[in-house]
Design a protein around this motif. Sequence first.
Motif, PDB file in Angstrom:
ATOM      1  N   MET A   1       0.842  -1.171   0.000  1.00  0.00           N
ATOM      2  CA  MET A   1       0.000   0.000   0.000  1.00  0.00           C
ATOM      3  C   MET A   1       0.896   1.245   0.000  1.00  0.00           C
ATOM      4  N   GLU A   2       0.615   2.131  -0.896  1.00  0.00           N
ATOM      5  CA  GLU A   2       1.427   3.335  -1.074  1.00  0.00           C
ATOM      6  C   GLU A   2       0.963   4.443  -0.131  1.00  0.00           C
ATOM      7  N   GLU A   3       1.926   5.046   0.546  1.00  0.00           N
ATOM      8  CA  GLU A   3       1.591   6.150   1.459  1.00  0.00           C
ATOM      9  C   GLU A   3       1.465   7.444   0.687  1.00  0.00           C
ATOM     10  N   LYS A   4       0.422   8.186   1.014  1.00  0.00           N
ATOM     11  CA  LYS A   4       0.239   9.486   0.389  1.00  0.00           C
ATOM     12  C   LYS A   4       1.127  10.500   1.098  1.00  0.00           C
ATOM     13  N   PRO A   5       1.741  11.392   0.345  1.00  0.00           N
ATOM     14  CA  PRO A   5       2.542  12.427   1.003  1.00  0.00           C
ATOM     15  C   PRO A   5       1.634  13.328   1.844  1.00  0.00           C
ATOM     16  N   LYS A   6       2.151  13.714   2.993  1.00  0.00           N
ATOM     17  CA  LYS A   6       1.360  14.574   3.890  1.00  0.00           C
ATOM     18  C   LYS A   6       1.269  15.977   3.300  1.00  0.00           C
ATOM     19  N   ARG A   7       0.046  16.493   3.337  1.00  0.00           N
ATOM     20  CA  ARG A   7      -0.157  17.877   2.886  1.00  0.00           C
ATOM     21  C   ARG A   7       0.196  18.819   4.012  1.00  0.00           C
ATOM     22  N   LYS A   8       0.840  19.877   3.644  1.00  0.00           N
ATOM     23  CA  LYS A   8       1.141  20.899   4.650  1.00  0.00           C
ATOM     24  C   LYS A   8      -0.134  21.677   4.942  1.00  0.00           C
ATOM     25  N   VAL A   9      -0.420  21.798   6.194  1.00  0.00           N
ATOM     26  CA  VAL A   9      -1.589  22.565   6.605  1.00  0.00           C
ATOM     27  C   VAL A   9      -1.146  24.001   6.790  1.00  0.00           C
ATOM     28  N   LYS A  10      -1.812  24.866   6.073  1.00  0.00           N
ATOM     29  CA  LYS A  10      -1.492  26.286   6.149  1.00  0.00           C
ATOM     30  C   LYS A  10      -2.171  26.875   7.378  1.00  0.00           C
ATOM     31  N   LYS A  11      -1.366  27.417   8.266  1.00  0.00           N
ATOM     32  CA  LYS A  11      -1.927  28.052   9.456  1.00  0.00           C
ATOM     33  C   LYS A  11      -2.247  29.500   9.135  1.00  0.00           C
ATOM     34  N   THR A  12      -3.420  29.917   9.551  1.00  0.00           N
ATOM     35  CA  THR A  12      -3.784  31.308   9.343  1.00  0.00           C
ATOM     36  C   THR A  12      -3.635  32.047  10.659  1.00  0.00           C
ATOM     37  N   LYS A  13      -3.169  33.239  10.550  1.00  0.00           N
ATOM     38  CA  LYS A  13      -3.004  34.092  11.723  1.00  0.00           C
ATOM     39  C   LYS A  13      -4.325  34.780  12.004  1.00  0.00           C
ATOM     40  N   VAL A  14      -4.711  34.789  13.245  1.00  0.00           N
ATOM     41  CA  VAL A  14      -5.892  35.543  13.637  1.00  0.00           C
ATOM     42  C   VAL A  14      -5.392  36.892  14.121  1.00  0.00           C
ATOM     43  N   LEU A  15      -5.824  37.932  13.453  1.00  0.00           N
ATOM     44  CA  LEU A  15      -5.382  39.277  13.789  1.00  0.00           C
ATOM     45  C   LEU A  15      -6.489  40.011  14.532  1.00  0.00           C
ATOM     46  N   HIS A  16      -6.113  40.745  15.541  1.00  0.00           N
ATOM     47  CA  HIS A  16      -7.069  41.534  16.304  1.00  0.00           C
ATOM     48  C   HIS A  16      -6.746  42.998  16.078  1.00  0.00           C
ATOM     49  N   GLY A  17      -7.744  43.762  15.693  1.00  0.00           N
ATOM     50  CA  GLY A  17      -7.522  45.176  15.465  1.00  0.00           C
ATOM     51  C   GLY A  17      -8.789  45.873  15.032  1.00  0.00           C
ATOM     52  N   LEU A  18      -8.663  47.156  14.815  1.00  0.00           N
ATOM     53  CA  LEU A  18      -9.787  47.985  14.381  1.00  0.00           C
ATOM     54  C   LEU A  18      -9.633  48.304  12.905  1.00  0.00           C
ATOM     55  N   LYS A  19     -10.683  48.081  12.134  1.00  0.00           N
ATOM     56  CA  LYS A  19     -10.664  48.439  10.717  1.00  0.00           C
ATOM     57  C   LYS A  19     -10.792  49.956  10.585  1.00  0.00           C
ATOM     58  N   SER A  20     -10.426  50.459   9.436  1.00  0.00           N
ATOM     59  CA  SER A  20     -10.473  51.909   9.189  1.00  0.00           C
ATOM     60  C   SER A  20     -11.848  52.486   9.466  1.00  0.00           C
ATOM     61  N   ARG A  21     -12.887  51.823   8.996  1.00  0.00           N
ATOM     62  CA  ARG A  21     -14.246  52.367   9.202  1.00  0.00           C
ATOM     63  C   ARG A  21     -14.601  52.398  10.687  1.00  0.00           C
ATOM     64  N   ASP A  22     -14.091  51.410  11.469  1.00  0.00           N
ATOM     65  CA  ASP A  22     -14.317  51.419  12.916  1.00  0.00           C
ATOM     66  C   ASP A  22     -13.631  52.624  13.558  1.00  0.00           C
ATOM     67  N   VAL A  23     -12.396  52.878  13.131  1.00  0.00           N
ATOM     68  CA  VAL A  23     -11.624  53.999  13.656  1.00  0.00           C
ATOM     69  C   VAL A  23     -12.344  55.317  13.366  1.00  0.00           C
ATOM     70  N   LEU A  24     -12.833  55.472  12.146  1.00  0.00           N
ATOM     71  CA  LEU A  24     -13.539  56.703  11.771  1.00  0.00           C
ATOM     72  C   LEU A  24     -14.808  56.882  12.600  1.00  0.00           C
ATOM     73  N   GLY A  25     -15.558  55.804  12.804  1.00  0.00           N
ATOM     74  CA  GLY A  25     -16.781  55.875  13.599  1.00  0.00           C
ATOM     75  C   GLY A  25     -16.507  56.216  15.056  1.00  0.00           C
ATOM     76  N   LEU A  26     -15.457  55.649  15.606  1.00  0.00           N
ATOM     77  CA  LEU A  26     -15.103  55.939  16.999  1.00  0.00           C
ATOM     78  C   LEU A  26     -14.646  57.377  17.181  1.00  0.00           C
ATOM     79  N   ILE A  27     -13.860  57.875  16.243  1.00  0.00           N
ATOM     80  CA  ILE A  27     -13.415  59.277  16.329  1.00  0.00           C
ATOM     81  C   ILE A  27     -14.623  60.204  16.315  1.00  0.00           C
ATOM     82  N   GLU A  28     -15.568  59.932  15.431  1.00  0.00           N
ATOM     83  CA  GLU A  28     -16.758  60.777  15.360  1.00  0.00           C
ATOM     84  C   GLU A  28     -17.576  60.683  16.650  1.00  0.00           C
ATOM     85  N   ALA A  29     -17.729  59.471  17.187  1.00  0.00           N
ATOM     86  CA  ALA A  29     -18.518  59.290  18.410  1.00  0.00           C
ATOM     87  C   ALA A  29     -17.844  59.929  19.627  1.00  0.00           C
ATOM     88  N   LEU A  30     -16.526  59.813  19.727  1.00  0.00           N
ATOM     89  CA  LEU A  30     -15.820  60.294  20.917  1.00  0.00           C
ATOM     90  C   LEU A  30     -15.398  61.756  20.841  1.00  0.00           C
TER      91      LEU A  30
END
Length: 164
Positions: A1-30
């Motif tokens: 039985m032939e072994e299949k080569p292992k696929r590399k699992v691509k890890k995604t980074k989870v980023l935490h931050g404020l999008k531009s539209r969020d920043v604009l809305g907060l500036i206006e509110a504050l």
Amino acid sequence: MEEKPKRKVKKTKVLHGLKSRDVLGLIEALEGVRIDFDHLYYYDHTGLIVPSIRSSQGRGVPKLYSIGDFIILRWLVSLRKQGLSVQRFRGVVEFLKKKMPDALQSPQNWVLITDGESVRFFDKVSAQALDILKDTGQYLFIFPVGKMIEQSKEAITRLGIRNR
């Protein structure tokens, strides 16, 4: 039985931050000031306020600002309302980055005082700071940075903006 080569699992980074539209809305509110994407673009491309989590990466990929980036933008907007020029603010930020990086890393204990011309930072309001206030012939505007941070975080929560 032939072994299949292992696929590399691509890890995604989870980023935490404020999008531009969020920043604009907060500036206006504050701050009660409406700024637009052109302002953010100008500040980014001149190096004044660069999104520290994710800068521009092309169409469809949002920039992500940290809370610290937002606080610096909020300082700018507050000081602009009091008559301080963008160039003078740029000088303040450059000075802080070089001489007092801890003020930008953990600004909760700092107080910014300006008369629209000069800008001073104090670790806390003290008798020395009060003497400066008494001796000047101009109005001084005081910005307690710690309070500004608290208000900003509360507004993010209140407006339902997730810190992505």
